[in-house]
Design an enzyme around this catalytic site. Structure first.
Site, short mmCIF file in Angstrom:
data_model
loop_
_atom_site.label_atom_id
_atom_site.label_comp_id
_atom_site.label_asym_id
_atom_site.label_seq_id
_atom_site.Cartn_x
_atom_site.Cartn_y
_atom_site.Cartn_z
N HIS A 249 0.83 -1.21 0.00
CA HIS A 249 0.00 0.00 0.00
C HIS A 249 0.87 1.26 0.00
O HIS A 249 1.20 1.80 1.05
CB HIS A 249 -0.90 -0.05 1.25
CG HIS A 249 -2.02 0.93 1.24
ND1 HIS A 249 -3.25 0.64 1.78
CD2 HIS A 249 -2.12 2.20 0.77
CE1 HIS A 249 -4.05 1.69 1.65
NE2 HIS A 249 -3.39 2.65 1.04
N HIS B 97 1.38 5.12 -1.99
CA HIS B 97 0.89 6.12 -2.94
C HIS B 97 2.11 6.79 -3.59
O HIS B 97 2.84 7.52 -2.91
CB HIS B 97 0.01 7.16 -2.24
CG HIS B 97 -1.25 6.57 -1.68
ND1 HIS B 97 -2.39 6.39 -2.43
CD2 HIS B 97 -1.55 6.08 -0.45
CE1 HIS B 97 -3.34 5.85 -1.69
NE2 HIS B 97 -2.85 5.63 -0.47
N LEU B 98 2.32 6.51 -4.87
CA LEU B 98 3.48 7.08 -5.56
C LEU B 98 3.13 8.37 -6.30
O LEU B 98 4.02 9.08 -6.76
CB LEU B 98 4.08 6.06 -6.53
CG LEU B 98 4.79 4.86 -5.89
CD1 LEU B 98 5.30 3.89 -6.96
CD2 LEU B 98 5.95 5.30 -5.00
N ASN C 256 -5.08 5.76 -6.94
CA ASN C 256 -5.73 7.08 -6.90
C ASN C 256 -4.83 8.20 -7.42
O ASN C 256 -4.55 9.18 -6.74
CB ASN C 256 -6.26 7.41 -5.49
CG ASN C 256 -5.17 7.51 -4.43
OD1 ASN C 256 -4.07 7.00 -4.61
ND2 ASN C 256 -5.48 8.17 -3.33
N HIS D 43 -10.86 -0.29 1.04
CA HIS D 43 -10.70 0.83 1.98
C HIS D 43 -12.07 0.95 2.68
O HIS D 43 -13.02 1.47 2.11
CB HIS D 43 -10.34 2.10 1.20
CG HIS D 43 -10.39 3.36 2.00
ND1 HIS D 43 -9.28 4.12 2.28
CD2 HIS D 43 -11.43 4.00 2.59
CE1 HIS D 43 -9.64 5.18 2.99
NE2 HIS D 43 -10.94 5.13 3.20
N HIS E 194 -5.51 -1.08 5.82
CA HIS E 194 -5.34 -0.31 7.06
C HIS E 194 -6.42 -0.46 8.13
O HIS E 194 -7.15 0.48 8.44
CB HIS E 194 -5.12 1.17 6.76
CG HIS E 194 -5.96 1.77 5.66
ND1 HIS E 194 -7.32 1.68 5.62
CD2 HIS E 194 -5.60 2.47 4.56
CE1 HIS E 194 -7.77 2.31 4.55
NE2 HIS E 194 -6.75 2.79 3.89
N ASP F 203 0.82 2.61 3.77
CA ASP F 203 -0.09 3.69 3.35
C ASP F 203 0.70 5.00 3.21
O ASP F 203 0.21 6.08 3.55
CB ASP F 203 -1.28 3.86 4.29
CG ASP F 203 -2.41 4.68 3.64
OD1 ASP F 203 -2.28 5.04 2.46
OD2 ASP F 203 -3.40 4.97 4.33
N HIS G 127 2.19 14.30 0.73
CA HIS G 127 1.45 15.51 0.38
C HIS G 127 2.41 16.69 0.44
O HIS G 127 3.25 16.75 1.35
CB HIS G 127 0.31 15.76 1.37
CG HIS G 127 -0.82 14.78 1.25
ND1 HIS G 127 -1.67 14.74 0.17
CD2 HIS G 127 -1.23 13.78 2.07
CE1 HIS G 127 -2.57 13.77 0.34
NE2 HIS G 127 -2.31 13.17 1.49
O1 DOR Z 1 -4.69 9.06 4.71
C1 DOR Z 1 -4.88 8.60 3.60
N1 DOR Z 1 -4.29 9.15 2.51
N2 DOR Z 1 -5.70 7.57 3.44
C2 DOR Z 1 -6.09 7.13 2.24
O2 DOR Z 1 -6.86 6.22 2.18
C3 DOR Z 1 -5.61 7.81 1.02
C4 DOR Z 1 -4.35 8.50 1.25
C5 DOR Z 1 -3.97 9.45 0.17
O3 DOR Z 1 -4.07 9.11 -1.01
O4 DOR Z 1 -3.50 10.55 0.49
ZN ZN Z 2 -6.99 3.94 2.32
#
Ligand code: DOR
Ligand code: ZN
Length: 428
Positions: free
Chosen positions: A56, A58-59, A90, A177, A230, A303, A307
């Site tokens: 899990h 996020h790239l 996503n 999720h 998660h 996860d 950001h």
């Molecule tokens: O905290 C999170 N950030 N939970 C998620 O399910 C998505 C993720 C995100 O893409 O920033």
């Molecule tokens: Zn999630």
């Protein structure tokens, strides 16, 4: 072909042995191996693990390269001891077609820092209305097997049922999720005494648990494979434990932050603690640790949610949800699970490499440290003590809840098919 001899490492925390890497493969494991022209890594007191595998991550590429790219994210992964990550869907555009998953897969191959296995979206645009082209994504060069609308819940029971049915044909898995959308409208943090005191919108445990309960029943009904992303509450643990006792094909993950942090931290109003699912209570943390120890929860997944600072350094209500995690995951697991006596290093190898690789059906990853296997390896110095400094992160983002905090352990070396991606604690 290059050779490396790792000398005197405790393999999976057990006996101190030498490990010879020849080219891309582990050539020998034993005591007193001959260096025979190999480059020697002195690993006295260090733990040798199979390369870590994240289910899990996020790239952010394509579309949010200001927060992370495949290159920066895989560098962060290598730094954290990972040799493979699953890249969440996503992105912008969403990874809901063969074209997008192939693009991410190709970028991963070019990065060279770790294997990138794209996750495909379950529904078109993550909108929960219409199934994405799951078969085409599986048939593509990316060979997608894990599908998730992560960030959003597949809340329509009929769509969830169809997705589970569809992926059965090729041994795929739906990673849910679990967040009932109506119960979490306007939610800002865990629902409980802290949210009541702060006057922030609460996110009840039942919003997670009700979806998990529904989905384990659906997975059993369809006879398909379900993975829960998660897990964050003690009640979720109970449902997964029950589903497993029935012999249903259900697996689950927990993040490092849910193993350590609680909703008390939200009192600071620091958005670095804003995450989805939210930080819960001390009792939840205890239940999650115990469930990871007894195997009810199969694995740790980061996860990793990068950001940019303008999306996090603002007031609580406006801030984005998520924390970076790849570069601190192993230290948090050492702190919460190993140093508490809940898990030994063989257990860490299981929960952070063997099992996540098995759930993702990843070839060549999560393999035992033995002759003939691909040399995907992580060397950890467990005695290291240092404070987290996000300025040193390889990730493009800095949103870590551990800035300035002391955490144990350090990845000194990571090998991806025999090539060092990290050497003496530095990216190569
Ligand atoms: O905290 C999170 N950030 N939970 C998620 O399910 C998505 C993720 C995100 O893409 O920033
Ligand atoms: Zn999630």
């Amino acid at each position: 072909m290059s050779k490396t001899l790792i000398r005197g490492a405790k393999v999976l925390g057990g006996q101190a042995l030498d490990v010879l890497i020849d080219g891309e493969t582990v050539a020998a494991v034993g005591a007193g191996l001959d260096a025979d022209g190999a480059q020697v890594v002195e690993a006295d007191g260090q733990i040798l693990l199979p390369g870590l595998v994240d289910l899990h991550t996020h790239l952010r590429e394509p579309g949010r390269e200001d927060s992370e790219t495949v290159l920066t994210g895989t560098r962060a992964a290598a730094f954290g001891g990972y040799t493979a990550v699953h890249a969440m869907a996503n992105t912008f555009p969403v990874a809901d077609t063969a074209g997008v998953v192939e693009q991410v897969w190709r970028l991963g191959r070019e990065s060279g820092y770790c294997d990138v296995q794209p996750v495909g979206a379950v529904t078109v645009g993550l909108e929960g209305k219409q199934l994405a082209e799951l078969g085409a994504m599986h048939e593509s060069a990316a060979s997608v097997r894990v599908f998730s609308d992560d960030g959003k819940c597949v809340d329509d029971a009929v769509i969830m049922r169809r997705a589970l049915e569809y992926v059965k044909a090729f041994d795929g898995v739906i990673a849910q999720h679990a967040q009932e959308p109506r119960l979490t409208e306007g939610a800002q943090m865990n629902e409980g005494t802290v949210s009541a005191e702060l006057g922030l919108g609460g996110w009840p445990a039942v919003a997670e648990e009700s979806i998990i309960a529904r989905d384990v029943l659906l997975a059993a009904h369809v006879g398909s494979r379900l993975h829960i992303c998660h897990l964050s509450t003690a009640g979720s643990v109970e449902i997964v434990r029950w589903a497993k006792s029935k012999g249903w094909n259900v697996t689950a993950e927990v993040t490092p932050h849910h193993l350590l942090l609680t909703d008390e931290l939200v009192r600071s109003y620091d958005p670095v603690y804003k995450v989805n699912p939210p930080l819960r209570t001390e009792a939840d943390v205890r239940a999650l640790r115990e469930a990871l120890a007894d195997g009810t929860i199969d694995c740790v997944a980061t996860d990793h949610a990068p950001h940019p600072h303008e999306d996090k350094d603002c007031e609580w209500g406006a801030a984005a949800m998520g924390m970076v995690g790849l570069e601190t995951a192993l230290s948090v697991v050492q702190h919460t699970m190993v140093e508490t006596g809940l898990l030994d290093w063989a257990g860490v190898a299981d929960r952070m490499s063997f099992r996540p690789a098995a759930i993702g059906r990843l070839a060549g990853q999560g393999r035992p440290v033995s002759a003939g296997e691909p040399a995907n390896l992580t060397l950890v110095d467990p005695a290291y003590r240092g404070t987290v400094d996000s300025a040193r992160f390889a990730s493009r983002s800095r949103n870590t809840p551990y800035q300035g905090r002391e955490l144990p352990g350090r990845v000194t070396h990571t090998f991806l098919r025999g090539r060092a991606t990290v050497m003496d604690g530095k990216l190569v």
